[in-house]
Write a protein that holds these residues in place. Structure first.
Motif, PDB file in Angstrom:
ATOM      1  N   GLU A 199      -8.158   4.096  -8.165  1.00  0.00           N
ATOM      2  CA  GLU A 199      -9.134   4.420  -7.111  1.00  0.00           C
ATOM      3  C   GLU A 199      -9.510   5.894  -7.156  1.00  0.00           C
ATOM      4  O   GLU A 199     -10.681   6.256  -7.024  1.00  0.00           O
ATOM      5  CB  GLU A 199      -8.570   4.069  -5.735  1.00  0.00           C
ATOM      6  CG  GLU A 199      -8.702   2.580  -5.461  1.00  0.00           C
ATOM      7  CD  GLU A 199      -8.141   2.175  -4.101  1.00  0.00           C
ATOM      8  OE1 GLU A 199      -8.050   0.976  -3.875  1.00  0.00           O
ATOM      9  OE2 GLU A 199      -7.795   3.072  -3.290  1.00  0.00           O
ATOM     10  N   GLU A 200      -8.504   6.752  -7.344  1.00  0.00           N
ATOM     11  CA  GLU A 200      -8.830   8.185  -7.412  1.00  0.00           C
ATOM     12  C   GLU A 200      -9.666   8.496  -8.654  1.00  0.00           C
ATOM     13  O   GLU A 200     -10.628   9.254  -8.584  1.00  0.00           O
ATOM     14  CB  GLU A 200      -7.536   9.021  -7.411  1.00  0.00           C
ATOM     15  CG  GLU A 200      -6.908   9.039  -6.029  1.00  0.00           C
ATOM     16  CD  GLU A 200      -5.723   9.984  -5.890  1.00  0.00           C
ATOM     17  OE1 GLU A 200      -5.440  10.387  -4.760  1.00  0.00           O
ATOM     18  OE2 GLU A 200      -5.068  10.300  -6.908  1.00  0.00           O
ATOM     19  N   GLU A 201      -9.287   7.904  -9.767  1.00  0.00           N
ATOM     20  CA  GLU A 201      -9.972   8.247 -11.021  1.00  0.00           C
ATOM     21  C   GLU A 201     -11.365   7.619 -11.118  1.00  0.00           C
ATOM     22  O   GLU A 201     -12.242   8.164 -11.795  1.00  0.00           O
ATOM     23  CB  GLU A 201      -9.107   7.836 -12.210  1.00  0.00           C
ATOM     24  CG  GLU A 201      -7.862   8.719 -12.299  1.00  0.00           C
ATOM     25  CD  GLU A 201      -6.885   8.316 -13.395  1.00  0.00           C
ATOM     26  OE1 GLU A 201      -7.274   7.517 -14.283  1.00  0.00           O
ATOM     27  OE2 GLU A 201      -5.745   8.796 -13.355  1.00  0.00           O
ATOM     28  N   ASP A 261      -2.325   4.549   0.716  1.00  0.00           N
ATOM     29  CA  ASP A 261      -1.639   4.363  -0.579  1.00  0.00           C
ATOM     30  C   ASP A 261      -0.469   5.329  -0.712  1.00  0.00           C
ATOM     31  O   ASP A 261       0.624   4.949  -1.133  1.00  0.00           O
ATOM     32  CB  ASP A 261      -2.614   4.599  -1.746  1.00  0.00           C
ATOM     33  CG  ASP A 261      -3.654   3.498  -1.882  1.00  0.00           C
ATOM     34  OD1 ASP A 261      -3.508   2.455  -1.205  1.00  0.00           O
ATOM     35  OD2 ASP A 261      -4.613   3.679  -2.657  1.00  0.00           O
ATOM     36  N   HIS A 262      -0.694   6.594  -0.357  1.00  0.00           N
ATOM     37  CA  HIS A 262       0.403   7.580  -0.436  1.00  0.00           C
ATOM     38  C   HIS A 262       1.569   7.122   0.443  1.00  0.00           C
ATOM     39  O   HIS A 262       2.727   7.250   0.054  1.00  0.00           O
ATOM     40  CB  HIS A 262      -0.069   8.969   0.015  1.00  0.00           C
ATOM     41  CG  HIS A 262      -1.026   9.631  -0.946  1.00  0.00           C
ATOM     42  ND1 HIS A 262      -1.643  10.825  -0.664  1.00  0.00           N
ATOM     43  CD2 HIS A 262      -1.458   9.269  -2.173  1.00  0.00           C
ATOM     44  CE1 HIS A 262      -2.421  11.166  -1.693  1.00  0.00           C
ATOM     45  NE2 HIS A 262      -2.336  10.235  -2.608  1.00  0.00           N
ATOM     46  N   ASN A 263       1.255   6.601   1.629  1.00  0.00           N
ATOM     47  CA  ASN A 263       2.318   6.116   2.520  1.00  0.00           C
ATOM     48  C   ASN A 263       3.102   4.983   1.850  1.00  0.00           C
ATOM     49  O   ASN A 263       4.331   4.940   1.927  1.00  0.00           O
ATOM     50  CB  ASN A 263       1.738   5.623   3.844  1.00  0.00           C
ATOM     51  CG  ASN A 263       1.275   6.765   4.745  1.00  0.00           C
ATOM     52  OD1 ASN A 263       1.633   7.926   4.527  1.00  0.00           O
ATOM     53  ND2 ASN A 263       0.486   6.447   5.753  1.00  0.00           N
ATOM     54  N   ILE A 304       5.433  15.315  -4.481  1.00  0.00           N
ATOM     55  CA  ILE A 304       4.780  16.633  -4.453  1.00  0.00           C
ATOM     56  C   ILE A 304       3.276  16.482  -4.705  1.00  0.00           C
ATOM     57  O   ILE A 304       2.446  17.120  -4.058  1.00  0.00           O
ATOM     58  CB  ILE A 304       5.410  17.593  -5.497  1.00  0.00           C
ATOM     59  CG1 ILE A 304       6.897  17.818  -5.199  1.00  0.00           C
ATOM     60  CG2 ILE A 304       4.680  18.942  -5.523  1.00  0.00           C
ATOM     61  CD1 ILE A 304       7.652  18.561  -6.305  1.00  0.00           C
ATOM     62  N   HIS A 305       2.932  15.596  -5.627  1.00  0.00           N
ATOM     63  CA  HIS A 305       1.523  15.371  -5.956  1.00  0.00           C
ATOM     64  C   HIS A 305       0.747  14.855  -4.730  1.00  0.00           C
ATOM     65  O   HIS A 305      -0.352  15.341  -4.437  1.00  0.00           O
ATOM     66  CB  HIS A 305       1.446  14.365  -7.112  1.00  0.00           C
ATOM     67  CG  HIS A 305       0.062  13.971  -7.508  1.00  0.00           C
ATOM     68  ND1 HIS A 305      -0.685  14.670  -8.429  1.00  0.00           N
ATOM     69  CD2 HIS A 305      -0.714  12.931  -7.107  1.00  0.00           C
ATOM     70  CE1 HIS A 305      -1.859  14.079  -8.581  1.00  0.00           C
ATOM     71  NE2 HIS A 305      -1.915  13.024  -7.786  1.00  0.00           N
ATOM     72  N   ALA A 306       1.320  13.876  -4.031  1.00  0.00           N
ATOM     73  CA  ALA A 306       0.638  13.328  -2.850  1.00  0.00           C
ATOM     74  C   ALA A 306       0.466  14.422  -1.801  1.00  0.00           C
ATOM     75  O   ALA A 306      -0.602  14.554  -1.182  1.00  0.00           O
ATOM     76  CB  ALA A 306       1.434  12.153  -2.278  1.00  0.00           C
ATOM     77  N   ALA A 321       0.297  17.660  -2.323  1.00  0.00           N
ATOM     78  CA  ALA A 321      -0.712  18.619  -2.811  1.00  0.00           C
ATOM     79  C   ALA A 321      -2.118  18.066  -2.569  1.00  0.00           C
ATOM     80  O   ALA A 321      -3.011  18.790  -2.114  1.00  0.00           O
ATOM     81  CB  ALA A 321      -0.486  18.911  -4.295  1.00  0.00           C
ATOM     82  N   GLU A 322      -2.314  16.798  -2.851  1.00  0.00           N
ATOM     83  CA  GLU A 322      -3.640  16.208  -2.602  1.00  0.00           C
ATOM     84  C   GLU A 322      -3.971  16.226  -1.107  1.00  0.00           C
ATOM     85  O   GLU A 322      -5.119  16.468  -0.728  1.00  0.00           O
ATOM     86  CB  GLU A 322      -3.676  14.767  -3.123  1.00  0.00           C
ATOM     87  CG  GLU A 322      -3.728  14.690  -4.628  1.00  0.00           C
ATOM     88  CD  GLU A 322      -3.815  13.267  -5.160  1.00  0.00           C
ATOM     89  OE1 GLU A 322      -4.142  13.117  -6.341  1.00  0.00           O
ATOM     90  OE2 GLU A 322      -3.540  12.307  -4.405  1.00  0.00           O
ATOM     91  N   GLU A 323      -2.958  15.961  -0.288  1.00  0.00           N
ATOM     92  CA  GLU A 323      -3.199  15.917   1.164  1.00  0.00           C
ATOM     93  C   GLU A 323      -3.413  17.312   1.750  1.00  0.00           C
ATOM     94  O   GLU A 323      -3.966  17.450   2.835  1.00  0.00           O
ATOM     95  CB  GLU A 323      -2.027  15.209   1.864  1.00  0.00           C
ATOM     96  CG  GLU A 323      -2.046  13.702   1.593  1.00  0.00           C
ATOM     97  CD  GLU A 323      -0.762  12.998   2.015  1.00  0.00           C
ATOM     98  OE1 GLU A 323       0.134  13.651   2.573  1.00  0.00           O
ATOM     99  OE2 GLU A 323      -0.650  11.783   1.770  1.00  0.00           O
ATOM    100  N   GLU A 363      -2.554   1.173  -8.828  1.00  0.00           N
ATOM    101  CA  GLU A 363      -3.770   0.828  -8.095  1.00  0.00           C
ATOM    102  C   GLU A 363      -4.424   2.095  -7.519  1.00  0.00           C
ATOM    103  O   GLU A 363      -5.631   2.275  -7.587  1.00  0.00           O
ATOM    104  CB  GLU A 363      -3.370  -0.092  -6.948  1.00  0.00           C
ATOM    105  CG  GLU A 363      -4.410  -1.095  -6.542  1.00  0.00           C
ATOM    106  CD  GLU A 363      -3.826  -2.009  -5.473  1.00  0.00           C
ATOM    107  OE1 GLU A 363      -4.262  -1.897  -4.324  1.00  0.00           O
ATOM    108  OE2 GLU A 363      -2.913  -2.797  -5.809  1.00  0.00           O
ATOM    109  N   HIS A 364      -3.574   2.960  -6.989  1.00  0.00           N
ATOM    110  CA  HIS A 364      -4.059   4.181  -6.361  1.00  0.00           C
ATOM    111  C   HIS A 364      -4.686   5.145  -7.379  1.00  0.00           C
ATOM    112  O   HIS A 364      -5.743   5.730  -7.127  1.00  0.00           O
ATOM    113  CB  HIS A 364      -2.907   4.864  -5.617  1.00  0.00           C
ATOM    114  CG  HIS A 364      -3.286   6.172  -5.021  1.00  0.00           C
ATOM    115  ND1 HIS A 364      -4.278   6.295  -4.069  1.00  0.00           N
ATOM    116  CD2 HIS A 364      -2.840   7.434  -5.255  1.00  0.00           C
ATOM    117  CE1 HIS A 364      -4.412   7.566  -3.755  1.00  0.00           C
ATOM    118  NE2 HIS A 364      -3.555   8.279  -4.457  1.00  0.00           N
ATOM    119  N   LEU A 365      -4.059   5.285  -8.540  1.00  0.00           N
ATOM    120  CA  LEU A 365      -4.619   6.185  -9.562  1.00  0.00           C
ATOM    121  C   LEU A 365      -6.006   5.705  -9.973  1.00  0.00           C
ATOM    122  O   LEU A 365      -6.917   6.506 -10.168  1.00  0.00           O
ATOM    123  CB  LEU A 365      -3.713   6.248 -10.804  1.00  0.00           C
ATOM    124  CG  LEU A 365      -2.294   6.784 -10.642  1.00  0.00           C
ATOM    125  CD1 LEU A 365      -1.668   7.028 -12.011  1.00  0.00           C
ATOM    126  CD2 LEU A 365      -2.248   8.054  -9.819  1.00  0.00           C
TER     127      LEU A 365
END
Ligand SMILES: [Fe+2]
Ligand SMILES: [Fe+2]
Length: 169
Positions: free
Chosen positions: A114-116, A76-78, A44-46, A48-50, A110-112
């Motif tokens: 990059e976002e943060e 990354d989401h994929n 759901i989070h991915a 929502a971001e998309e 890793e993805h968090l």
């Protein structure tokens, strides 16, 4: 109302706690209870971001840097979605299941980061508080409209097509 970046960080913290909780879960029932809730929240989070964050970033500044950050995020989401799907095909607690869950965990960590460390700092530098709160309201509405992911489909997206579609709006 809440700033969207605070809401995103809340989710990221929940993911870290969820993976840590898996370390303590024992037996199929506990592992399933922790993992199912965590996997759904990740999906759901991915989504929502998309739907809210990345389209806003692409519209606000369709620079090469934003496109690169978005491309990384969708990829990354994929990878996280693929790992969740692989876990769904395996028997809970089996080696195959742990392998898939661990892939989701490491890809997510890793993805968090990059976002943060890249996406959110860049966004905060350009967005005033009113915009952050407006997007936060959209974020909460999205979660409210899709309790437990109801009505959503979680599919991999083609990064280049996604960027093209959202850059031209
Ligand atoms: Fe995120
Ligand atoms: Fe993300």
């Amino acid at each position: 109302m809440d700033d969207i970046t605070a809401l995103i960080l809340d989710d990221h913290d929940a993911f870290r706690r969820g993976f840590a909780r898996l370390d303590d879960a024992r037996g199929e029932e506990q592992l399933t209870a922790v993992w199912d809730a965590l996997a759904l929240h990740l999906e759901i989070h991915a989504e929502a971001e998309e739907r809210i964050l990345y389209p806003h970033l692409l519209k606000r500044s369709p620079s090469e840097e934003t496109k690169e950050e978005t491309d990384d995020a969708i990829r990354d989401h994929n990878k996280i979605r693929d790992a969740i799907e692989a876990a769904g095909r395996a028997k809970v607690g089996s080696d195959e299941w742990w392998k898939a869950v661990w892939a989701a965990r490491t890809e997510n960590s890793e993805h968090l980061a990059e976002e943060e460390d890249e996406v959110l700092p860049d966004f905060r530098r350009h967005a005033d508080m009113r915009l952050r709160i407006d997007l936060g309201a959209q974020w909460l509405t999205f979660y409210g409209e899709h309790p437990s992911g109801k009505g959503l489909t979680f599919r991999d997206k083609d990064p280049q097509r996604y960027i093209q579609e959202h850059s031209k709006e």
